[in-house]
Write a protein that holds these residues in place. Sequence first.
Motif, PDB file in Angstrom:
ATOM      1  N   UNK A   1       2.920  16.101  14.046  1.00 54.26           N
ATOM      2  CA  UNK A   1       3.785  14.984  13.701  1.00 54.26           C
ATOM      3  C   UNK A   1       3.686  14.608  12.237  1.00 54.26           C
ATOM      4  N   UNK A   2       4.547  13.712  11.773  1.00 50.80           N
ATOM      5  CA  UNK A   2       4.601  13.365  10.346  1.00 50.80           C
ATOM      6  C   UNK A   2       3.351  12.645   9.852  1.00 50.80           C
ATOM      7  N   UNK A   3       3.119  12.753   8.545  1.00 46.58           N
ATOM      8  CA  UNK A   3       2.128  11.936   7.870  1.00 46.58           C
ATOM      9  C   UNK A   3       2.840  11.222   6.728  1.00 46.58           C
ATOM     10  N   UNK A   4       2.418   9.988   6.441  1.00 47.10           N
ATOM     11  CA  UNK A   4       3.111   9.179   5.435  1.00 47.10           C
ATOM     12  C   UNK A   4       2.108   8.584   4.454  1.00 47.10           C
ATOM     13  N   UNK A   5       2.510   8.566   3.189  1.00 49.55           N
ATOM     14  CA  UNK A   5       1.747   7.949   2.104  1.00 49.55           C
ATOM     15  C   UNK A   5       2.613   6.845   1.504  1.00 49.55           C
ATOM     16  N   UNK A   6       1.997   5.722   1.173  1.00 52.38           N
ATOM     17  CA  UNK A   6       2.707   4.595   0.565  1.00 52.38           C
ATOM     18  C   UNK A   6       2.508   4.634  -0.948  1.00 52.38           C
ATOM     19  N   UNK A   7       3.582   4.537  -1.681  1.00 46.77           N
ATOM     20  CA  UNK A   7       3.542   4.614  -3.139  1.00 46.77           C
ATOM     21  C   UNK A   7       2.456   3.710  -3.719  1.00 46.77           C
ATOM     22  N   UNK A   8       1.602   4.281  -4.532  1.00 40.70           N
ATOM     23  CA  UNK A   8       0.457   3.577  -5.093  1.00 40.70           C
ATOM     24  C   UNK A   8      -0.840   3.925  -4.399  1.00 40.70           C
ATOM     25  N   UNK A   9      -0.761   4.354  -3.145  1.00 43.86           N
ATOM     26  CA  UNK A   9      -1.952   4.751  -2.392  1.00 43.86           C
ATOM     27  C   UNK A   9      -2.660   5.912  -3.081  1.00 43.86           C
ATOM     28  N   UNK A  10      -1.869   6.852  -3.607  1.00 46.15           N
ATOM     29  CA  UNK A  10      -2.422   8.073  -4.181  1.00 46.15           C
ATOM     30  C   UNK A  10      -3.115   7.846  -5.523  1.00 46.15           C
ATOM     31  N   UNK A  11      -2.975   6.630  -6.085  1.00 48.36           N
ATOM     32  CA  UNK A  11      -3.694   6.300  -7.325  1.00 48.36           C
ATOM     33  C   UNK A  11      -4.615   5.094  -7.137  1.00 48.36           C
ATOM     34  N   UNK A  12      -4.834   4.696  -5.893  1.00 49.12           N
ATOM     35  CA  UNK A  12      -5.786   3.627  -5.617  1.00 49.12           C
ATOM     36  C   UNK A  12      -5.306   2.241  -5.967  1.00 49.12           C
ATOM     37  N   UNK A  13      -4.042   1.946  -5.726  1.00 48.05           N
ATOM     38  CA  UNK A  13      -3.509   0.615  -5.999  1.00 48.05           C
ATOM     39  C   UNK A  13      -4.258  -0.411  -5.141  1.00 48.05           C
ATOM     40  N   UNK A  14      -4.868  -1.457  -5.763  1.00 47.83           N
ATOM     41  CA  UNK A  14      -5.689  -2.395  -4.986  1.00 47.83           C
ATOM     42  C   UNK A  14      -4.968  -3.651  -4.497  1.00 47.83           C
ATOM     43  N   UNK A  15      -3.748  -3.906  -4.980  1.00 45.48           N
ATOM     44  CA  UNK A  15      -2.980  -5.104  -4.585  1.00 45.48           C
ATOM     45  C   UNK A  15      -3.791  -6.377  -4.803  1.00 45.48           C
ATOM     46  N   UNK A  16      -4.363  -6.511  -5.974  1.00 44.48           N
ATOM     47  CA  UNK A  16      -5.216  -7.664  -6.273  1.00 44.48           C
ATOM     48  C   UNK A  16      -4.386  -8.868  -6.693  1.00 44.48           C
ATOM     49  N   UNK A  17      -4.779 -10.031  -6.214  1.00 47.86           N
ATOM     50  CA  UNK A  17      -4.177 -11.284  -6.666  1.00 47.86           C
ATOM     51  C   UNK A  17      -2.973 -11.730  -5.861  1.00 47.86           C
ATOM     52  N   UNK A  18      -2.697 -13.033  -5.928  1.00 42.61           N
ATOM     53  CA  UNK A  18      -1.528 -13.613  -5.277  1.00 42.61           C
ATOM     54  C   UNK A  18      -0.305 -13.424  -6.170  1.00 42.61           C
ATOM     55  N   UNK A  19       0.836 -13.196  -5.557  1.00 44.33           N
ATOM     56  CA  UNK A  19       2.052 -12.867  -6.304  1.00 44.33           C
ATOM     57  C   UNK A  19       3.093 -13.979  -6.290  1.00 44.33           C
ATOM     58  N   UNK A  20       3.050 -14.810  -5.273  1.00 46.69           N
ATOM     59  CA  UNK A  20       4.062 -15.836  -5.079  1.00 46.69           C
ATOM     60  C   UNK A  20       4.090 -16.150  -3.607  1.00 46.69           C
ATOM     61  N   UNK A  21       5.174 -15.754  -2.935  1.00 48.26           N
ATOM     62  CA  UNK A  21       5.172 -15.926  -1.477  1.00 48.26           C
ATOM     63  C   UNK A  21       4.051 -15.106  -0.858  1.00 48.26           C
ATOM     64  N   UNK A  22       3.798 -13.913  -1.427  1.00 49.88           N
ATOM     65  CA  UNK A  22       2.670 -13.100  -0.964  1.00 49.88           C
ATOM     66  C   UNK A  22       1.383 -13.636  -1.557  1.00 49.88           C
ATOM     67  N   UNK A  23       0.443 -13.980  -0.705  1.00 48.41           N
ATOM     68  CA  UNK A  23      -0.846 -14.446  -1.179  1.00 48.41           C
ATOM     69  C   UNK A  23      -1.749 -13.280  -1.529  1.00 48.41           C
ATOM     70  N   UNK A  24      -2.980 -13.592  -1.860  1.00 45.81           N
ATOM     71  CA  UNK A  24      -3.972 -12.574  -2.197  1.00 45.81           C
ATOM     72  C   UNK A  24      -4.554 -12.058  -0.889  1.00 45.81           C
ATOM     73  N   UNK A  25      -3.870 -11.077  -0.304  1.00 47.42           N
ATOM     74  CA  UNK A  25      -4.261 -10.602   1.028  1.00 47.42           C
ATOM     75  C   UNK A  25      -4.441  -9.089   1.110  1.00 47.42           C
ATOM     76  N   UNK A  26      -4.449  -8.416  -0.044  1.00 47.81           N
ATOM     77  CA  UNK A  26      -4.659  -6.977  -0.038  1.00 47.81           C
ATOM     78  C   UNK A  26      -3.413  -6.158   0.209  1.00 47.81           C
ATOM     79  N   UNK A  27      -2.255  -6.814   0.258  1.00 46.10           N
ATOM     80  CA  UNK A  27      -0.991  -6.111   0.445  1.00 46.10           C
ATOM     81  C   UNK A  27      -0.167  -6.193  -0.835  1.00 46.10           C
ATOM     82  N   UNK A  28       0.497  -5.102  -1.186  1.00 48.04           N
ATOM     83  CA  UNK A  28       1.432  -5.159  -2.301  1.00 48.04           C
ATOM     84  C   UNK A  28       2.665  -5.922  -1.841  1.00 48.04           C
ATOM     85  N   UNK A  29       3.070  -6.918  -2.595  1.00 45.60           N
ATOM     86  CA  UNK A  29       4.152  -7.792  -2.162  1.00 45.60           C
ATOM     87  C   UNK A  29       5.465  -7.050  -1.955  1.00 45.60           C
ATOM     88  N   UNK A  30       6.171  -7.424  -0.902  1.00 43.73           N
ATOM     89  CA  UNK A  30       7.554  -6.974  -0.731  1.00 43.73           C
ATOM     90  C   UNK A  30       8.527  -8.127  -0.963  1.00 43.73           C
TER      91      UNK A  30
END
Length: 569
Positions: free
Chosen positions: A394-423
């Motif tokens: 079955x398929x395997x998927x990579x999320x853009x930034x994963x391959x360079x170790x994107x840490x999603x640090x800090x709060x962005x606005x509606x997205x808080x500091x929760x380890x997710x890159x804001x959408x």
Amino acid sequence: MPDHKLIIYQLLPRLFGNKITTNKFYGSAEENGVGKLNDITDRALAEIKAMGFTHVWYTGVIEHATMTDHSAHGIKPDDPDVVKGRAGSPYAIKDYYDIATDLAVDVEFRISEFKELVGRTHKSGMKVIIDFVPNHVARTYASDVKPNGVRDFGEDDDNTVDFSPNNDFYYIPGQPFVVPGGYNPGGDDFKSPLKDGKFDECPAKATGNDVFSPAPGINDWFETVKLNYGVYYLDGKKSYFDHIPPLWHKMYHILTYWCKMGVDGFRCDMIEIVPVEFWAWLIPNIKANYPHVIFIGEAYDKDQYYNYIHNGGFNYLYDKVGLYDAIRRLTCNEPGASAWEINAVWNNHCKGIDHNMLRFMENHDEQRIASRFFAGDAMLAVPGMIVSATLATGPVMIYSGQEVGEPAAGACGFSGDDGRTTIFDYWGMPEHQKWMNNGAFDGKDLPLGQQQLRNFYGKLLNITKDNEALNSGSFYELMIANEHQQGFDTKLYMYLRYTVHQRVLVIVNFNREARAINIKLPVEILAQFDLSGEASFSDMLSGVTFSTTDIGDGIPVIVNGSSGLLLNL
């Protein structure tokens, strides 16, 4: 079913091409920047292709509600009181027939710019996946580019009743919609004449996460309206499918519209809150005219997997509650985490449908591996990614930034500091931007460690794509054959992938320290492949060679901590 293994790269164009590094909390598009479809250049696509990807999932390309005022382009502004984030959620669709205005260089030709991106992607040798969000739409939904003859959602509804199988929405008759208390759209600095804590909707419509009240809570999907597929939720989920509800035909037309543009597949949002009968009708009808189009379902109820694959017609489903959860526990070194949990995935709820499961360690809903909320170190994902990529066909998927170790640090606005890159917000991904290098896409600014991480992903994915045993072979687990071997522990996982012509022995080590073990192959495997005597085997990832004087006695190997081997047998 496609005759090859899908290797999918998920990217949000708004984030992917953004070169501005300001990253102001709740910043505007002008302050924080926004990537464009045209930023995904031939060079960018060539680099993605070179990593081994076969498909690109362009997330958030369909027009969604936003706090950015595009009225200068003839587009009615959205009320910020029912928008999450300055940029807005890609899953609050405002017009199913349009492209997000933010993503266009020339707004008048935004659909043409998307068609050109599809063309560039196909020219690069990859296929295109986009989102299909069937359960809900933005509260401000109104299509201004719909084809002639298309009736908008709700245009023919009887809003004096709470439910009719002929309505597109659910209503709360006689009661106005109430914006959740305490919501401060866009933050303190965001000013708009529409920001008044009110939204003109009477009668109120039901909210996307099945809230049949005029006053959803702030943690509900209050920015969305639930669509009506002919199920009356206030009457024990009674279904009215004696005739096809109008909404079904509208959704069929929408997907056909995108198929005609060259889209090769749809990642379908929250499929389990839409009746399976709809999917069983929709997917065969689309495939009758577009047989190559694939359907990937976001699913979380493992007890319904067979239903949505065999009855609903999906090609693939998320394996979040199975393999992702097991691998995350092992990666994070959680107490009690065991590789036997991986055995339980393929041997229980994925039994017989393992080839239908999409595996991943990141996506836009999940926390970044490099964040402090997950592993805190992107390299700790190596064994988990090896398993995710090579366990099945079955398929395997990579999320853009994963391959360079994107840490999603800090709060962005509606997205808080929760380890997710804001959408939801305008934002730049700092580590990804180092690889992007202002549009050169050459990784020049990446530190050595991140270059090594990206090289690992590229090597793993290309091996998985090109090796017959890994992309289409059978599976034989070796845990039972080795559980009494000296050096074995439950943070090791091992299996064989094989065809008549190729065999790959996969061994991963989730321990943080190296492990030495003599891998035994069962007698039936030795006999099936006529293996005997002295032999040497090379690890396709590192080039390191392991030798044995008699393969019948085993293959002695050393597996580094948080690492793995792909041995050509």
